[in-house]
Each structure stands twice: as C-alpha cells, then as structure tokens.
Scaffold this active site. Structure first.
Site, PDB file in Angstrom:
ATOM      1  N   ASP A  31      -8.047 -21.226  58.360  1.00 41.75           N
ATOM      2  CA  ASP A  31      -6.901 -21.911  57.769  1.00 41.75           C
ATOM      3  C   ASP A  31      -6.261 -22.916  58.908  1.00 41.75           C
ATOM      4  O   ASP A  31      -5.900 -22.518  59.996  1.00 41.75           O
ATOM      5  CB  ASP A  31      -5.999 -20.860  57.395  1.00 41.75           C
ATOM      6  CG  ASP A  31      -5.136 -21.458  56.160  1.00 41.75           C
ATOM      7  OD1 ASP A  31      -4.276 -22.320  56.531  1.00 41.75           O
ATOM      8  OD2 ASP A  31      -5.142 -20.867  55.085  1.00 41.75           O
ATOM      9  N   ALA A  75      -9.758 -23.082  50.726  1.00 36.34           N
ATOM     10  CA  ALA A  75      -8.913 -24.228  51.518  1.00 36.34           C
ATOM     11  C   ALA A  75      -8.947 -25.705  50.714  1.00 36.34           C
ATOM     12  O   ALA A  75      -9.969 -26.035  50.340  1.00 36.34           O
ATOM     13  CB  ALA A  75      -9.451 -24.629  52.990  1.00 36.34           C
ATOM     14  N   SER A 118     -10.643 -26.314  39.681  1.00 34.58           N
ATOM     15  CA  SER A 118      -9.269 -26.369  38.986  1.00 34.58           C
ATOM     16  C   SER A 118      -9.652 -26.811  37.525  1.00 34.58           C
ATOM     17  O   SER A 118     -10.709 -27.826  37.432  1.00 34.58           O
ATOM     18  CB  SER A 118      -8.339 -27.293  39.604  1.00 34.58           C
ATOM     19  OG  SER A 118      -7.370 -27.749  38.936  1.00 34.58           O
ATOM     20  N   TYR A 142      -7.073 -35.475  43.119  1.00 35.19           N
ATOM     21  CA  TYR A 142      -7.327 -34.036  43.179  1.00 35.19           C
ATOM     22  C   TYR A 142      -8.576 -33.647  42.296  1.00 35.19           C
ATOM     23  O   TYR A 142      -9.381 -33.023  42.603  1.00 35.19           O
ATOM     24  CB  TYR A 142      -5.971 -33.232  42.722  1.00 35.19           C
ATOM     25  CG  TYR A 142      -6.178 -31.974  42.799  1.00 35.19           C
ATOM     26  CD1 TYR A 142      -6.022 -31.134  43.786  1.00 35.19           C
ATOM     27  CD2 TYR A 142      -6.145 -31.123  41.398  1.00 35.19           C
ATOM     28  CE1 TYR A 142      -6.192 -29.689  43.891  1.00 35.19           C
ATOM     29  CE2 TYR A 142      -6.323 -29.804  41.398  1.00 35.19           C
ATOM     30  CZ  TYR A 142      -5.999 -29.182  42.788  1.00 35.19           C
ATOM     31  OH  TYR A 142      -6.306 -27.619  42.709  1.00 35.19           O
ATOM     32  N   VAL A 186       5.304 -23.812  38.302  1.00 25.35           N
ATOM     33  CA  VAL A 186       6.655 -23.664  37.560  1.00 25.35           C
ATOM     34  C   VAL A 186       7.156 -22.126  37.644  1.00 25.35           C
ATOM     35  O   VAL A 186       8.490 -21.979  37.777  1.00 25.35           O
ATOM     36  CB  VAL A 186       6.682 -23.888  36.070  1.00 25.35           C
ATOM     37  CG1 VAL A 186       5.501 -23.330  35.349  1.00 25.35           C
ATOM     38  CG2 VAL A 186       7.801 -24.294  35.615  1.00 25.35           C
TER      39      VAL A 186
HETATM   40  P1  NAD Z   1      -2.221 -22.660  49.142  1.00 25.01           P
HETATM   41  O1  NAD Z   1      -1.801 -24.082  49.363  1.00 25.01           O
HETATM   42  O2  NAD Z   1      -1.252 -21.752  49.134  1.00 25.01           O
HETATM   43  O3  NAD Z   1      -3.619 -22.677  49.727  1.00 25.01           O
HETATM   44  C1  NAD Z   1      -4.439 -23.487  50.451  1.00 25.01           C
HETATM   45  C2  NAD Z   1      -4.744 -22.941  51.922  1.00 25.01           C
HETATM   46  O4  NAD Z   1      -5.624 -23.966  52.175  1.00 25.01           O
HETATM   47  C3  NAD Z   1      -3.346 -22.920  52.659  1.00 25.01           C
HETATM   48  O5  NAD Z   1      -3.666 -21.716  53.513  1.00 25.01           O
HETATM   49  C4  NAD Z   1      -3.469 -24.448  53.473  1.00 25.01           C
HETATM   50  O6  NAD Z   1      -2.967 -24.140  54.883  1.00 25.01           O
HETATM   51  C5  NAD Z   1      -5.084 -24.258  53.890  1.00 25.01           C
HETATM   52  N1  NAD Z   1      -5.744 -25.505  54.211  1.00 25.01           N
HETATM   53  C6  NAD Z   1      -5.445 -26.668  53.720  1.00 25.01           C
HETATM   54  N2  NAD Z   1      -6.110 -27.779  54.186  1.00 25.01           N
HETATM   55  C7  NAD Z   1      -6.911 -27.293  55.096  1.00 25.01           C
HETATM   56  C8  NAD Z   1      -7.600 -27.633  56.236  1.00 25.01           C
HETATM   57  N3  NAD Z   1      -7.951 -28.964  56.357  1.00 25.01           N
HETATM   58  N4  NAD Z   1      -8.276 -26.868  56.864  1.00 25.01           N
HETATM   59  C9  NAD Z   1      -8.077 -25.394  56.759  1.00 25.01           C
HETATM   60  N5  NAD Z   1      -7.397 -24.843  56.026  1.00 25.01           N
HETATM   61  C10 NAD Z   1      -6.700 -25.905  54.904  1.00 25.01           C
HETATM   62  O7  NAD Z   1      -2.685 -23.155  47.424  1.00 25.01           O
HETATM   63  P2  NAD Z   1      -3.253 -22.014  46.486  1.00 25.01           P
HETATM   64  O8  NAD Z   1      -2.746 -21.978  45.210  1.00 25.01           O
HETATM   65  O9  NAD Z   1      -3.598 -20.672  47.197  1.00 25.01           O
HETATM   66  O10 NAD Z   1      -4.687 -22.541  46.319  1.00 25.01           O
HETATM   67  C11 NAD Z   1      -5.949 -22.145  46.648  1.00 25.01           C
HETATM   68  C12 NAD Z   1      -7.001 -22.893  46.083  1.00 25.01           C
HETATM   69  O11 NAD Z   1      -7.220 -22.759  44.505  1.00 25.01           O
HETATM   70  C13 NAD Z   1      -6.953 -24.326  46.306  1.00 25.01           C
HETATM   71  O12 NAD Z   1      -8.211 -24.954  46.600  1.00 25.01           O
HETATM   72  C14 NAD Z   1      -6.328 -25.117  45.093  1.00 25.01           C
HETATM   73  O13 NAD Z   1      -6.716 -26.285  44.753  1.00 25.01           O
HETATM   74  C15 NAD Z   1      -7.149 -24.064  43.980  1.00 25.01           C
HETATM   75  N6  NAD Z   1      -6.212 -24.139  42.787  1.00 25.01           N
HETATM   76  C16 NAD Z   1      -5.237 -23.458  42.544  1.00 25.01           C
HETATM   77  C17 NAD Z   1      -4.489 -23.309  41.413  1.00 25.01           C
HETATM   78  C18 NAD Z   1      -3.255 -22.600  41.388  1.00 25.01           C
HETATM   79  O14 NAD Z   1      -2.617 -22.489  40.248  1.00 25.01           O
HETATM   80  N7  NAD Z   1      -2.544 -22.162  42.287  1.00 25.01           N
HETATM   81  C19 NAD Z   1      -5.002 -23.713  40.279  1.00 25.01           C
HETATM   82  C20 NAD Z   1      -6.136 -24.363  40.372  1.00 25.01           C
HETATM   83  C21 NAD Z   1      -7.098 -24.468  41.730  1.00 25.01           C
HETATM   84  C1  UD2 Z   2      -1.283 -27.521  37.062  1.00 32.13           C
HETATM   85  C2  UD2 Z   2      -1.582 -27.402  38.583  1.00 32.13           C
HETATM   86  C3  UD2 Z   2      -2.165 -28.824  39.180  1.00 32.13           C
HETATM   87  C4  UD2 Z   2      -3.420 -29.332  38.374  1.00 32.13           C
HETATM   88  C5  UD2 Z   2      -2.888 -29.353  36.800  1.00 32.13           C
HETATM   89  C6  UD2 Z   2      -4.027 -29.890  36.093  1.00 32.13           C
HETATM   90  C7  UD2 Z   2      -0.009 -25.830  39.748  1.00 32.13           C
HETATM   91  C8  UD2 Z   2       1.158 -25.763  40.551  1.00 32.13           C
HETATM   92  N1  UD2 Z   2      -0.470 -27.148  39.502  1.00 32.13           N
HETATM   93  O1  UD2 Z   2      -0.238 -28.465  37.031  1.00 32.13           O
HETATM   94  O2  UD2 Z   2      -2.636 -28.585  40.590  1.00 32.13           O
HETATM   95  O3  UD2 Z   2      -4.453 -28.381  38.457  1.00 32.13           O
HETATM   96  O4  UD2 Z   2      -2.512 -27.970  36.533  1.00 32.13           O
HETATM   97  O5  UD2 Z   2      -3.695 -30.046  34.602  1.00 32.13           O
HETATM   98  O6  UD2 Z   2      -0.848 -25.071  39.412  1.00 32.13           O
HETATM   99  N2  UD2 Z   2       7.841 -27.613  34.820  1.00 32.13           N
HETATM  100  C9  UD2 Z   2       9.227 -27.361  34.399  1.00 32.13           C
HETATM  101  N3  UD2 Z   2      10.176 -27.523  35.510  1.00 32.13           N
HETATM  102  C10 UD2 Z   2       9.748 -27.335  36.721  1.00 32.13           C
HETATM  103  C11 UD2 Z   2       8.567 -27.465  37.187  1.00 32.13           C
HETATM  104  C12 UD2 Z   2       7.459 -27.574  36.212  1.00 32.13           C
HETATM  105  O7  UD2 Z   2       9.372 -27.626  33.065  1.00 32.13           O
HETATM  106  O8  UD2 Z   2      10.748 -26.948  37.506  1.00 32.13           O
HETATM  107  C13 UD2 Z   2       6.618 -27.733  33.830  1.00 32.13           C
HETATM  108  C14 UD2 Z   2       6.018 -29.108  34.205  1.00 32.13           C
HETATM  109  O9  UD2 Z   2       6.571 -29.962  33.581  1.00 32.13           O
HETATM  110  C15 UD2 Z   2       4.783 -28.661  33.253  1.00 32.13           C
HETATM  111  C16 UD2 Z   2       4.708 -27.074  33.428  1.00 32.13           C
HETATM  112  O10 UD2 Z   2       6.093 -26.834  33.602  1.00 32.13           O
HETATM  113  O11 UD2 Z   2       4.830 -28.951  31.945  1.00 32.13           O
HETATM  114  C17 UD2 Z   2       3.705 -26.530  34.569  1.00 32.13           C
HETATM  115  O12 UD2 Z   2       3.898 -27.302  35.576  1.00 32.13           O
HETATM  116  P1  UD2 Z   2       3.035 -27.010  36.936  1.00 32.13           P
HETATM  117  O13 UD2 Z   2       3.554 -27.978  38.173  1.00 32.13           O
HETATM  118  O14 UD2 Z   2       3.388 -25.568  37.157  1.00 32.13           O
HETATM  119  O15 UD2 Z   2       1.478 -26.900  36.615  1.00 32.13           O
HETATM  120  P2  UD2 Z   2       0.815 -28.087  35.833  1.00 32.13           P
HETATM  121  O16 UD2 Z   2       0.208 -27.430  34.702  1.00 32.13           O
HETATM  122  O17 UD2 Z   2       1.478 -29.025  35.529  1.00 32.13           O
END
Ligand code: NAD
Ligand code: UD2
Length: 309
Positions: A31, A75, A118, A142, A186
């Site tokens: 990381d 990552a 995603s 993305y 959110v």
């Molecule tokens: P996060 O930002 O907490 O985790 C991403 C991690 O990757 C971080 O620890 C960051 O430091 C590391 N990183 C970023 N760039 C890097 C690099 N160049 N080299 C090494 N490490 C690097 O986000 P998360 O929500 O835990 O997401 C994890 C994975 O899941 C990601 O690939 C993200 O795109 C995917 N994802 C997350 C969600 C969600 O709802 N959180 C939804 C769809 C996909």
């Molecule tokens: C999610 C993912 C994004 C991408 C996308 C694909 C996260 C954080 N983001 O975006 O990476 O994969 O899906 O479609 O998982 N909202 C509010 N108030 C706030 C913040 C958000 O109303 O303060 C609303 C926002 O306008 C949206 C909903 O909450 O309608 C969800 O927002 P989000 O940013 O958590 O996630 P999303 O689905 O837009």
C-alpha cells in the site's frame, strides 16, 4: 497459505487482511498509504508484512508477491472525481497497477488473483437491476479503468491459465470508511455529521436508491473467490440485490445516533444515477455467496464500532 493484499491499509482491504489473518494466512500488504492508514492495520501489525510502495511499480510488486498463493488486488484511486480530474495519473494506478499485478502474479506462479471491480462499469441502468451479461456502459475514467482491468483479468485467465475473478462491488459501507472527502461514501458522511451534531444533507429528493452492502459480506465474497478452483476469469456482482432510499438510510441513522427527524435537502448532485441494484444470482451460483448482513444490522454494527462500544 500466503496472500498478498494490495491496498490492504484501506477501508475494504484492511478488513480483508483481518479475515485472512484470522483464517491463519501469512499476509503481505502492499500500500502506498495515499488514502490508506497504518492505524487500520494496528491490530495485525505484528503478524503481517507491510510494504509501502506503488502497485504500478514492477519491482515493488515482484517483491510483494514473492511466494504468495493468492493476490487480492484492492489498491486503486477509488474516487470517481479524482479520475475525472487526473485521468492519466489514475489510469497509471488503476489500469497499470492491475496489469502489473497480473504480470507479477504470473511470473511468481500465483494460483489466483481476485480483483476489486465496481458497479460503476454498468453506468446508469435505470430501475433495472444490473446483470453481468448486460453490456457495460462506463461513464467516468474510473469506470473505464475498472472495466479495462476486468478485461485484462479475463484475458490473463484465457491466455496464461491464471485463474482470476473480478468482483463488482456495489455501495460498500462499514467501519474505517473515510468520511473526509465530499465524495466519500454517503453512509460514512452521514454518520460523521450526526456524531458531530451536524445535520446531513440529502442531494436531491432522497428517493434515489442504492444497493448498500456491508464490508464483512464483501470480505466473505473475496474469501470465496480466493478459494475457488473454477471458473477462471469470473466476473460477478457483489451487492445485496435490494435497495435502500436515501430517506430510509437517513431514518435508520438518525434513530441510531439521535439526529433530527428530517435532514437538510440540497440540489441533486450532477451526474448522479437514480437507482443502483445488483442481480446476485451469479454470485450465489459461482461463489456460493450471498450477503448475510441486512443493511439495518450493518448500520448498527458501524455505529457501535465508531462509538467504540
Ligand atoms: P480505499 O481508498 O480505502 O482503499 C484503496 C487503498 O489502495 C488505499 O489503502 C490506498 O492507500 C491504496 N492505494 C491507492 N493507490 C495505490 C498505489 N498506487 N499503490 C499502492 N496502494 C495504493 O478504498 P476502498 O473503498 O477500500 O476501495 C478498495 C477497492 O474497492 C478499490 O479498488 C475500489 O476502487 C474498489 N471499490 C470500492 C467501492 C466502495 O463502495 N468502497 C465500490 C466499488 C469498488
Ligand atoms: C458509488 C461509488 C463510486 C462509483 C459509483 C458508480 C462510493 C463512495 N462511490 O457512487 O465510486 O462506483 O457508485 O455508480 O461508493 N449523497 C447525499 N449526501 C451526501 C453524500 C451523498 O445525498 O452527503 C447521495 C448521492 O448524491 C448519491 C447517494 O448519496 O445519490 C450515494 O452517493 P455515494 O457518493 O455514496 O455513492 P454513489 O452511488 O454516488
């Protein structure tokens, strides 16, 4: 079993590391700490190997992957707006990093690569549930990066017999999700504001829906995919298959944290999709996985975790 978790200091990755350690794996984390935090790994710091470095750097990934049976590639620059602002840089990390992981894994004789994709790859599907057989329609850098990385995963399975699985996460929530950016999930934002006595803002009318899935379920999906023998090149949704409106979400959290009965409402966010929901048949058929934590239970667990109870 020895496992590499790239992005293991992040929100989802650190929970995965906890689960792998609990299952008795030897764990290596790679990381760059760009959004991840060492504190997320404090409880396992003594038993894991932590490498601070870039997942797009071949020598670093080679070092991290040496001797590993499995790679969980989490990552990424996980923020959609960051990829809009800096597409060349995020392409390097999100797509270049995935390719680097595949090449290093192939050279090291890794048995399986699991990739964090995603739901963003679907684009706006309207009220229809997203199904893996539908044509993807990426609408941000993305989403392009995730879809292209998925394609590399499949092709490396076909071309080199390296088993891979791409998990299309829907809206993941849980402890350690960072609320600090306006584009954070959110749920993390609402919890943070309510805890500080501030009133959250719903963007739009609050009737938009999301398929929120608790992080422990996402970890279980990764473990299932990491244990799979076949099929290689799997692509699979990871969601609950049911939706929650933003108004319902606010109601749950206000009840748990003592917020006012109604949030603020602001203008709808530009580019927001209205509804997002997973079809989850393939996850069950291919992985035997189904989400187990109802959203209300996950929210309660999150609130207990942030309150330290
Ligand atoms: P996060 O930002 O907490 O985790 C991403 C991690 O990757 C971080 O620890 C960051 O430091 C590391 N990183 C970023 N760039 C890097 C690099 N160049 N080299 C090494 N490490 C690097 O986000 P998360 O929500 O835990 O997401 C994890 C994975 O899941 C990601 O690939 C993200 O795109 C995917 N994802 C997350 C969600 C969600 O709802 N959180 C939804 C769809 C996909
Ligand atoms: C999610 C993912 C994004 C991408 C996308 C694909 C996260 C954080 N983001 O975006 O990476 O994969 O899906 O479609 O998982 N909202 C509010 N108030 C706030 C913040 C958000 O109303 O303060 C609303 C926002 O306008 C949206 C909903 O909450 O309608 C969800 O927002 P989000 O940013 O958590 O996630 P999303 O689905 O837009």
């Amino acid at each position: 079993m020895k496992s590499l978790v790239t992005g293991g200091a992040g929100f989802i990755g650190s929970h995965l590391v906890d689960a792998l350690v609990a299952a008795g794996d030897q764990v290596v984390v790679l990381d760059d700490l760009s959004t991840g935090r060492r504190e997320n790994l404090a409880q396992v710091a003594d038993v894991i190997e932590f490498i601070e470095g870039d997942v797009a750097d071949r020598a670093t990934v080679d070092r991290a992957v040496a001797g590993c049976d499995r790679v969980f590639h989490q990552a990424a620059v996980a923020s959609v707006p960051a990829t809009v602002e800096r597409p060349v840089a995020t392409h390097h990390v999100n797509l270049g990093g995935a390719l680097m992981v595949l090449e290093a894994a192939r050279a090291a004789g890794v048995k399986r690569v699991v990739f964090a994709s995603s739901a963003a790859v679907y684009g706006d599907t309207g009220a229809e549930a997203c199904v893996e057989t539908a044509a993807p329609n990426p609408q941000s850098p993305y989403a392009v990066e995730k879809l292209a990385a998925e394609t590399y995963m499949r092709v490396w399975a076909d071309l080199y017999g390296l088993p891979t699985a791409s998990l299309r996460y829907f809206n993941v929530f849980g402890p350690r999700q960072d609320p600090s950016s306006p584009y954070s999930g959110v749920i993390s934002i609402f919890v943070d504001r309510l805890r500080r006595g501030l009133v959250p803002t719903i963007f739009g009318d609050g009737e938009q829906t999301r398929d929120f899935v608790f992080v422990a379920d996402v970890v279980r999906a990764n473990l299932a995919a990491g244990a799979l023998d076949a099929p290689a090149g799997l692509v699979c949704n990871i969601g609950r298959g049911e939706t929650t409106t933003l108004k319902q979400l606010y109601g749950h959290l206000a009840a748990l944290l003592g917020g006012p009965p109604a949030p603020h409402f602001g203008p709808a966010r530009a580019g927001d999709i209205r509804d997002s929901k997973a079809r989850v048949d393939r996850a069950f058929e291919a992985l035997g996985w189904r989400a187990q934590v109802p959203v209300a239970d996950g929210l309660r667990a999150l609130v207990e975790a942030v309150q330290g109870t």
